[in-house]
Scaffold this motif. Sequence first.
Motif, PDB file in Angstrom:
ATOM      1  N   ARG A 147       5.955   3.134   0.288  1.00 16.12           N
ATOM      2  CA  ARG A 147       5.746   1.671  -0.253  1.00 16.12           C
ATOM      3  C   ARG A 147       7.166   1.577  -1.081  1.00 16.12           C
ATOM      4  O   ARG A 147       7.645   2.609  -1.880  1.00 16.12           O
ATOM      5  CB  ARG A 147       4.838   1.560  -1.497  1.00 16.12           C
ATOM      6  N   GLY A 150       5.179  -0.045  -5.070  1.00 14.88           N
ATOM      7  CA  GLY A 150       3.717   0.083  -4.783  1.00 14.88           C
ATOM      8  C   GLY A 150       2.954   0.878  -5.640  1.00 14.88           C
ATOM      9  O   GLY A 150       2.003   1.420  -5.471  1.00 14.88           O
ATOM     10  N   ASP A 252       4.674  -1.978   2.632  1.00 16.33           N
ATOM     11  CA  ASP A 252       3.823  -1.003   2.729  1.00 16.33           C
ATOM     12  C   ASP A 252       3.681  -0.423   4.167  1.00 16.33           C
ATOM     13  O   ASP A 252       3.598  -1.495   4.940  1.00 16.33           O
ATOM     14  CB  ASP A 252       2.464  -1.238   1.888  1.00 16.33           C
ATOM     15  N   ASP A 271       2.227  -3.281   6.144  1.00 18.67           N
ATOM     16  CA  ASP A 271       1.351  -4.062   5.256  1.00 18.67           C
ATOM     17  C   ASP A 271      -0.249  -4.163   5.538  1.00 18.67           C
ATOM     18  O   ASP A 271      -0.898  -5.356   5.399  1.00 18.67           O
ATOM     19  CB  ASP A 271       1.988  -5.520   5.184  1.00 18.67           C
TER      20      ASP A 271
END
Length: 346
Positions: A147, A150, A252, A271
């Motif tokens: 990420r 994240g 991500d 994602d």
Amino acid sequence: MGVGWAGVQHAEAYAKLPGVELAGIAGLEEPVRRELAGRLGVERHVAEWEELFADDSLDVVSVAVPTFLHAPITIAALERGLHVLCEKPIARTPDEAASMVAAAERAGRVLDVAFNHRQRGDIQTLRRVIEDGRLGRPYYAKAWWLRRTGIPTLGSWFTNREQAGGGPLLDIGIHVLDYALFLLGQPRVTTVSASTYDLLAAGGFGDAETSDKTGDGGGFDVEDLATAFLRLDDGGTLLVEASWAAHRTAGDEFGITIFGTEGGADLRVVDMEEIGTLKLFSDVAGVAAVTELHPRAGTGHDAVVARFLDAARNGGGGDGAAAAALARVVDAAYTSARERREIALS
Ligand SMILES: NC(=O)c1ccc[n+]([C@@H]2O[C@H](COP(=O)([O-])OP(=O)(O)OC[C@H]3O[C@@H](n4cnc5c(N)ncnc54)[C@H](O)[C@@H]3O)[C@@H](O)[C@H]2O)c1
């Protein structure tokens, strides 16, 4: 137990299954658990996990709370004769994990761990491809969950080593280890050489904008990036990368690339899309060929909960011991990074 993202997945999964009565929910956030209990028709909802054990009609419990609570709750539940489905990672340390597995053995109850990504349709399809021999002998894999920004809420329990046990390697890297070893046919990890960094989060970079994790971790003292090179007992090797913060493309992404003697495979999930891009590479009459597969989505936590209940009803050990083995790999990676050397696992 727990009404964060993970606890809600468990509660919703139980509620969908016939023959299951949700007896109670525990979580510190009263409005959240009231809404969840109301929506799923659960009569009892309490704050602290101990309060839930006052009900002796329980048969099974899901543990979806901060990782430092996994061992005490799981052991208490097993000692009360309950079957336990615990969230990943099984625990903060291999010692905690071993004490949970021992408690399950003593109690003769199921201890399972929620590895929902292994239940994805793309991962299950790729496993069947490998089982069918389409890649020949897989000998090298690189698997990752990366990420850009994240961090699951900077300052929550997730970013405190004492409460979480580690950073992205233990949080999302453990899923990567689980699905990679599953895909490769569960070889044993023999050595680990790893590096960890905390250079971005320490400067405040990388907090996920939409994350709302709970608890007060008081700051950030885990890694924000980990890489680990693993030797496997079948002669293969696996490179794992896990980051919560890195200067890379936004979003991500997790996946795996596998090289085998007859073919290769590449899976990328961006994602958290339900179905990732899954490609096979082969050589057809001396010409490079690419096949794109379009698997169905899996059912994640629904499948995890269904499998757990099946083991609880019909007998079956659950994945506790396998999850404890993954905890030993992660612990070896942290030791390797700290001591800047390769660690052998017995
Ligand atoms: N399988 C997955 O994909 C996945 C995804 C996210 C989290 N997880 C795991 O699930 C667990 C929880 O993560 P989360 O993201 O839901 O965290 P979270 O911070 O969003 O939620 C934690 C929950 O635990 C509750 N809790 C804390 N102390 C408690 C206590 N003493 N008694 C009762 N409840 C208590 C909190 O009130 C909260 O509801 C962690 O182990 C995490 O690693 C797994």
